[in-house]
Design a protein around this motif. Sequence first.
Motif, mmCIF file in Angstrom:
data_model
loop_
_atom_site.group_PDB
_atom_site.id
_atom_site.type_symbol
_atom_site.label_atom_id
_atom_site.label_comp_id
_atom_site.label_asym_id
_atom_site.label_seq_id
_atom_site.Cartn_x
_atom_site.Cartn_y
_atom_site.Cartn_z
ATOM 1 N N ALA A 37 0.809 -1.258 -0.132
ATOM 2 C CA ALA A 37 0.159 0.132 -0.130
ATOM 3 C C ALA A 37 0.983 1.171 0.013
ATOM 4 C CB ALA A 37 -0.796 -0.091 1.145
ATOM 5 N N ALA A 38 2.040 1.292 0.729
ATOM 6 C CA ALA A 38 2.901 2.571 0.934
ATOM 7 C C ALA A 38 3.611 2.629 -0.580
ATOM 8 C CB ALA A 38 3.899 2.277 2.041
ATOM 9 N N ALA A 39 4.106 1.577 -1.184
ATOM 10 C CA ALA A 39 4.651 1.575 -2.388
ATOM 11 C C ALA A 39 3.601 1.900 -3.478
ATOM 12 C CB ALA A 39 5.409 0.287 -2.794
ATOM 13 N N THR A 40 2.632 1.770 -3.587
ATOM 14 C CA THR A 40 1.694 2.017 -4.674
ATOM 15 C C THR A 40 0.652 3.387 -4.254
ATOM 16 O OG1 THR A 40 -0.388 0.716 -3.544
ATOM 17 C CG2 THR A 40 1.440 -0.151 -5.206
ATOM 18 N N GLY A 41 1.109 3.831 -3.052
ATOM 19 C CA GLY A 41 0.317 5.358 -2.912
ATOM 20 C C GLY A 41 -1.170 4.895 -2.182
ATOM 21 N N GLY A 42 -1.401 3.736 -1.729
ATOM 22 C CA GLY A 42 -2.694 3.502 -1.329
ATOM 23 C C GLY A 42 -2.715 3.752 0.399
ATOM 24 N N ASP A 43 -3.841 3.551 0.846
ATOM 25 C CA ASP A 43 -4.040 3.442 2.455
ATOM 26 C C ASP A 43 -3.305 2.618 3.193
ATOM 27 O OD1 ASP A 43 -4.814 4.178 5.017
ATOM 28 O OD2 ASP A 43 -7.077 3.821 4.492
ATOM 29 N N VAL A 44 -2.485 2.734 3.936
ATOM 30 C CA VAL A 44 -1.343 1.707 4.397
ATOM 31 C C VAL A 44 -2.239 1.074 5.690
ATOM 32 C CG1 VAL A 44 0.577 1.465 5.909
ATOM 33 C CG2 VAL A 44 0.542 3.039 4.156
ATOM 34 N N GLU A 45 -3.212 1.559 6.299
ATOM 35 C CA GLU A 45 -3.989 0.978 7.383
ATOM 36 C C GLU A 45 -4.830 -0.128 6.442
ATOM 37 O OE1 GLU A 45 -6.101 3.832 9.636
ATOM 38 O OE2 GLU A 45 -4.189 4.642 10.430
ATOM 39 N N LYS A 46 -5.374 0.157 5.469
ATOM 40 C CA LYS A 46 -6.307 -0.942 4.994
ATOM 41 C C LYS A 46 -5.434 -2.035 4.332
ATOM 42 C CE LYS A 46 -10.238 2.221 3.785
ATOM 43 N NZ LYS A 46 -10.659 2.971 2.701
ATOM 44 N N GLY A 47 -4.238 -1.400 3.884
ATOM 45 C CA GLY A 47 -3.321 -2.547 3.027
ATOM 46 C C GLY A 47 -3.027 -3.361 4.096
ATOM 47 N N ALA A 48 -2.651 -3.065 5.476
ATOM 48 C CA ALA A 48 -2.181 -3.832 6.356
ATOM 49 C C ALA A 48 -3.372 -4.833 6.988
ATOM 50 C CB ALA A 48 -1.537 -3.105 7.435
ATOM 51 N N ALA A 49 -4.615 -4.424 7.172
ATOM 52 C CA ALA A 49 -5.668 -4.897 7.649
ATOM 53 C C ALA A 49 -6.074 -6.168 6.494
ATOM 54 C CB ALA A 49 -6.777 -4.176 7.634
ATOM 55 N N VAL A 50 -5.879 -5.902 5.075
ATOM 56 C CA VAL A 50 -6.269 -6.997 4.147
ATOM 57 C C VAL A 50 -4.909 -8.049 4.195
ATOM 58 C CG1 VAL A 50 -6.461 -7.513 1.562
ATOM 59 C CG2 VAL A 50 -7.583 -5.556 2.805
ATOM 60 N N GLY A 51 -3.863 -7.360 4.175
ATOM 61 C CA GLY A 51 -2.520 -8.324 4.113
ATOM 62 C C GLY A 51 -2.686 -9.218 5.326
ATOM 63 N N GLY A 52 -3.045 -8.829 6.696
ATOM 64 C CA GLY A 52 -3.138 -9.653 7.820
ATOM 65 C C GLY A 52 -4.292 -10.546 7.780
ATOM 66 N N VAL A 53 -5.255 -10.338 7.138
ATOM 67 C CA VAL A 53 -6.426 -11.496 7.061
ATOM 68 C C VAL A 53 -5.910 -12.399 5.957
ATOM 69 C CG1 VAL A 53 -8.805 -11.685 6.235
ATOM 70 C CG2 VAL A 53 -8.224 -9.800 7.725
ATOM 71 N N GLY A 54 -5.283 -11.716 4.750
ATOM 72 C CA GLY A 54 -4.877 -12.851 3.872
ATOM 73 C C GLY A 54 -3.881 -13.726 4.484
ATOM 74 N N GLY A 55 -2.889 -13.224 5.132
ATOM 75 C CA GLY A 55 -1.834 -13.901 5.717
ATOM 76 C C GLY A 55 -2.442 -15.050 6.775
#
Length: 64
Positions: A37-55
Amino acid sequence: MRTLFATTMLIAAATTMAGCSTLKGAALGGAGGAGVAAATGGDVEKGAAVGGVGGAVVGTVVDD
């Protein structure tokens, strides 16, 4: 191009190291999601949440 490379590398790293357990999978997924999310300019919090669930899901499946 640089963003695509960074995203690909983060996904590859998270996938290769992911999930000998649910907690490890969630931690790696959250870190990977935040990084992408940080690299693509997205929302870091949402990226972490989605990544955490997927992981966590990957960690659970791989651990079984």
